[in-house]
Each structure stands twice: as C-alpha cells, then as structure tokens.
Design a protein around this motif. Structure first.
Motif, PDB file in Angstrom:
ATOM      1  N   TRP A  76      10.457 -29.447 -22.563  1.00 17.16           N
ATOM      2  CA  TRP A  76      10.660 -30.897 -22.531  1.00 17.16           C
ATOM      3  C   TRP A  76      11.748 -31.270 -21.528  1.00 17.16           C
ATOM      4  CZ3 TRP A  76      12.975 -34.392 -26.927  1.00 17.16           C
ATOM      5  CH2 TRP A  76      12.782 -35.730 -26.590  1.00 17.16           C
ATOM      6  N   ASP A  77      12.821 -30.506 -21.489  1.00 15.55           N
ATOM      7  CA  ASP A  77      13.883 -30.781 -20.517  1.00 15.55           C
ATOM      8  C   ASP A  77      13.328 -30.761 -19.092  1.00 15.55           C
ATOM      9  OD1 ASP A  77      15.791 -31.021 -22.480  1.00 15.55           O
ATOM     10  OD2 ASP A  77      16.536 -28.966 -22.283  1.00 15.55           O
ATOM     11  N   GLN A  78      12.491 -29.781 -18.808  1.00 10.81           N
ATOM     12  CA  GLN A  78      11.908 -29.672 -17.481  1.00 10.81           C
ATOM     13  C   GLN A  78      10.972 -30.845 -17.197  1.00 10.81           C
ATOM     14  OE1 GLN A  78       8.353 -28.444 -16.962  1.00 10.81           O
ATOM     15  NE2 GLN A  78       8.601 -28.880 -14.774  1.00 10.81           N
ATOM     16  N   GLN A  79      10.197 -31.275 -18.196  1.00 10.39           N
ATOM     17  CA  GLN A  79       9.284 -32.400 -18.023  1.00 10.39           C
ATOM     18  C   GLN A  79      10.042 -33.701 -17.792  1.00 10.39           C
ATOM     19  OE1 GLN A  79       5.736 -32.371 -17.830  1.00 10.39           O
ATOM     20  NE2 GLN A  79       6.401 -30.263 -17.441  1.00 10.39           N
ATOM     21  N   GLN A  80      11.172 -33.866 -18.446  1.00  6.71           N
ATOM     22  CA  GLN A  80      11.967 -35.076 -18.238  1.00  6.71           C
ATOM     23  C   GLN A  80      12.438 -35.158 -16.784  1.00  6.71           C
ATOM     24  OE1 GLN A  80      14.591 -36.449 -21.673  1.00  6.71           O
ATOM     25  NE2 GLN A  80      14.320 -34.292 -22.215  1.00  6.71           N
ATOM     26  N   SER A  81      12.756 -34.017 -16.196  1.00  6.59           N
ATOM     27  CA  SER A  81      13.200 -34.007 -14.806  1.00  6.59           C
ATOM     28  C   SER A  81      12.084 -34.392 -13.845  1.00  6.59           C
ATOM     29  CB  SER A  81      13.746 -32.615 -14.444  1.00  6.59           C
ATOM     30  OG  SER A  81      12.692 -31.663 -14.349  1.00  6.59           O
ATOM     31  N   GLU A  82      10.827 -34.301 -14.312  1.00  6.48           N
ATOM     32  CA  GLU A  82       9.685 -34.676 -13.490  1.00  6.48           C
ATOM     33  C   GLU A  82       9.167 -36.073 -13.823  1.00  6.48           C
ATOM     34  OE1 GLU A  82       6.639 -31.704 -13.520  1.00  6.48           O
ATOM     35  OE2 GLU A  82       8.040 -30.056 -13.137  1.00  6.48           O
ATOM     36  N   GLY A  83       9.911 -36.803 -14.629  1.00  3.31           N
ATOM     37  CA  GLY A  83       9.540 -38.177 -14.935  1.00  3.31           C
ATOM     38  C   GLY A  83       8.769 -38.370 -16.214  1.00  3.31           C
ATOM     39  N   PHE A  84       8.557 -37.288 -16.975  1.00  9.21           N
ATOM     40  CA  PHE A  84       7.854 -37.388 -18.256  1.00  9.21           C
ATOM     41  C   PHE A  84       8.889 -37.334 -19.375  1.00  9.21           C
ATOM     42  CE2 PHE A  84       4.596 -36.345 -15.299  1.00  9.21           C
ATOM     43  CZ  PHE A  84       3.431 -36.869 -15.804  1.00  9.21           C
ATOM     44  N   GLY A  85       9.556 -38.460 -19.576  1.00 10.24           N
ATOM     45  CA  GLY A  85      10.694 -38.496 -20.484  1.00 10.24           C
ATOM     46  C   GLY A  85      10.363 -38.785 -21.926  1.00 10.24           C
ATOM     47  N   PHE A  86       9.078 -38.954 -22.250  1.00 13.04           N
ATOM     48  CA  PHE A  86       8.681 -39.253 -23.620  1.00 13.04           C
ATOM     49  C   PHE A  86       7.839 -38.110 -24.175  1.00 13.04           C
ATOM     50  CE2 PHE A  86       9.674 -43.200 -21.634  1.00 13.04           C
ATOM     51  CZ  PHE A  86      10.274 -43.970 -22.622  1.00 13.04           C
ATOM     52  N   ILE A  87       8.081 -37.803 -25.444  1.00 13.49           N
ATOM     53  CA  ILE A  87       7.385 -36.702 -26.101  1.00 13.49           C
ATOM     54  C   ILE A  87       6.584 -37.244 -27.278  1.00 13.49           C
ATOM     55  CG2 ILE A  87       9.286 -36.168 -27.691  1.00 13.49           C
ATOM     56  CD1 ILE A  87       8.629 -33.185 -27.286  1.00 13.49           C
ATOM     57  N   GLY A  88       5.475 -36.608 -27.617  1.00 18.25           N
ATOM     58  CA  GLY A  88       4.658 -37.043 -28.742  1.00 18.25           C
ATOM     59  C   GLY A  88       5.422 -36.965 -30.054  1.00 18.25           C
ATOM     60  N   THR A  89       5.031 -37.789 -31.004  1.00 15.02           N
ATOM     61  CA  THR A  89       5.744 -37.831 -32.284  1.00 15.02           C
ATOM     62  C   THR A  89       5.510 -36.595 -33.132  1.00 15.02           C
ATOM     63  OG1 THR A  89       3.874 -39.029 -33.239  1.00 15.02           O
ATOM     64  CG2 THR A  89       5.726 -40.341 -32.439  1.00 15.02           C
ATOM     65  N   THR A  90       4.504 -35.813 -32.802  1.00 12.36           N
ATOM     66  CA  THR A  90       4.218 -34.624 -33.588  1.00 12.36           C
ATOM     67  C   THR A  90       4.035 -33.417 -32.677  1.00 12.36           C
ATOM     68  OG1 THR A  90       1.908 -35.324 -33.585  1.00 12.36           O
ATOM     69  CG2 THR A  90       3.173 -35.751 -35.581  1.00 12.36           C
ATOM     70  N   VAL A  91       4.364 -32.269 -33.207  1.00 15.29           N
ATOM     71  CA  VAL A  91       4.157 -31.011 -32.498  1.00 15.29           C
ATOM     72  C   VAL A  91       3.241 -30.162 -33.362  1.00 15.29           C
ATOM     73  CG1 VAL A  91       5.257 -28.935 -31.589  1.00 15.29           C
ATOM     74  CG2 VAL A  91       6.451 -31.134 -31.472  1.00 15.29           C
ATOM     75  N   TYR A  92       2.222 -29.585 -32.753  1.00 16.74           N
ATOM     76  CA  TYR A  92       1.267 -28.778 -33.491  1.00 16.74           C
ATOM     77  C   TYR A  92       1.489 -27.306 -33.180  1.00 16.74           C
ATOM     78  CZ  TYR A  92      -1.209 -33.217 -33.965  1.00 16.74           C
ATOM     79  OH  TYR A  92      -1.530 -34.517 -34.235  1.00 16.74           O
TER      80      TYR A  92
END
Length: 228
Positions: A76-92
């Motif tokens: 997630w940290d890496q994705q935030q650096s690429e502009g994807f700063g939001f994560i789904g409410t659930t993890v499967y």
C-alpha cells in the motif's frame, strides 16, 4: 491501519470472504475489485457456511494474517507513491495459496478503468494487477464457473483458487511498440498469462492458465474476452 478484523474465513480450504462492516481503515473505498473477484467465484457467505468457522480454524487464520499484514502495508505504501492513495475497506485472504487480495484506488470511489488489485503473500512477494488484468481474469473466472451449483461450484472454486490466484511476484510489461500489454505470474499450481491487445479497434484480453487444464490432457486453458 489494516486489521485482521477485516477478515472472515471458512474452516479448511474454503475461500475467505470479507466480514462486512469490520475494521474500516483510513482512506477507504467501500466496493472494490477484490470483492468482485470473490463474488465472481460465488463466495457470498451464507449463515450455514459462516457456522463452519471453528475456533481452531479461526486461530490458524488469524496467525496467518499476522504474517500477511506487514507485507500488505508495504504494498500500500508503494501504491500511494504512485497516486493510488485509497485502499478497499476489506482485505481478503485465502489460506491455500497464502495470498491476500486488496484493492487500490486513485480516488474515494470505484473506477473500473483505473482501480488496481493487489495480491500479496506473507513472504513479501506481491503483484499488483492493473484494471485490464483483473477484469480479464474476472471474465475468465465467470466463464468457467458458469451456472454450476452446490458441490460442483465449490469444487471448481477451490480449483480456480489454486490455479489462477497469484502465488508470487510479477511485473506487468509492454511490447516495444506498446501495442500489447501483458503480465505473467505463478499460481500455486502452474502459472497465468494475461495479454491485452486491440483487434478491429476493440480492446481484448486473453487469459491462459497452465495449471487449469482443458479437455486435452496437460493442455492449458485459454480464453479471449472483450475488455468491457
């Protein structure tokens, strides 16, 4: 923070499904490709299935999640650096391929044209599927599951989890002329190749699963879909 309270798992080798309303995290999105993935496998929990969660199974899964949590945060940290700063409410999570599924978003809403699907192992290996890749994979899953019901459906879901769910790391790539995009990754059994291309002005995606055999013994299953 990402919490194990996001998770609910059926005992044994059954697919894990999100527990709704549990453990919301900062910057979340309610609906996500991770949810759509498992919905495509027909894994909505019934009360009967939920009742099969034994204390022993719960303990095993929670211990496994403790190992998954940190690698998932790192992705997630890496994705935030690429502009994807939001994560789904659930993890499967799925115990058999030992993979968690979580979605990443540019904004606080679902966008099938840009949302990504992260697939993370406790070992730290991870792959983040672009929207075209997970959409193609969803089409493959839906086509294979079809109208199957009851035990036939459950058995097929278990087979698909072992043969199409990511079980390692990979990096999407493009051909030199950028006319074709593709990604290859290992499944628990065999591997998967997803290719995006244009045919007659239409975007298409071909999915090949080497561990998911067709009628010909030892032959991989390949299918092509319109990217819609």
């Amino acid at each position: 923070m990402i919490s194990r309270r996001h998770l609910l798992v059926a005992a044994g080798s059954s697919l894990a499904v999100a527990a709704t309303g549990c453990g919301a995290v900062a910057k979340t999105v309610a609906a996500e490709p991770a949810q759509m993935w498992l919905s495509a496998l027909g894994t909505a929990l019934t009360a009967e299935l939920a009742g099969t969660l034994t204390e022993a199974g719960k303990w095993v899964f929670e211990k496994a999640w403790e190992q998954w949590a940190e690698p998932t945060r790192n992705v997630w940290d890496q994705q935030q650096s690429e502009g994807f700063g939001f994560i789904g409410t659930t993890v499967y999570g799925h115990v058999i391929p030992e993979t968690t599924l979580v979605s990443f978003h540019r904004e606080a809403k679902v966008d099938r044209q840009s949302d990504r699907l992260g697939c993370v192992r406790a070992t730290g290996e991870a792959i983040v599927l672009e929207n075209w890749a997970w959409r193609g994979l969803m089409a493959f899953i839906k086509a294979e599951v079809g109208e199957k019901e009851d035990k036939d459906r459950v058995h097929l879901m278990q087979l698909l989890a072992k043969t199409v769910m990511p079980h390692g790391a990979a990096v999407p790539a493009k051909t030199p002329m950028k006319t074709v995009e593709y990604v290859n990754y290992p499944a628990r059994d065999g591997g998967v190749e997803i290719v995006k291309f244009t045919d007659g002005g239409k975007a298409k995606v071909t999915v090949t699963a080497s561990g998911y055999h067709s009628d010909a013994a030892g032959s991989p299953t390949t299918a092509t879909f319109d990217l819609v």
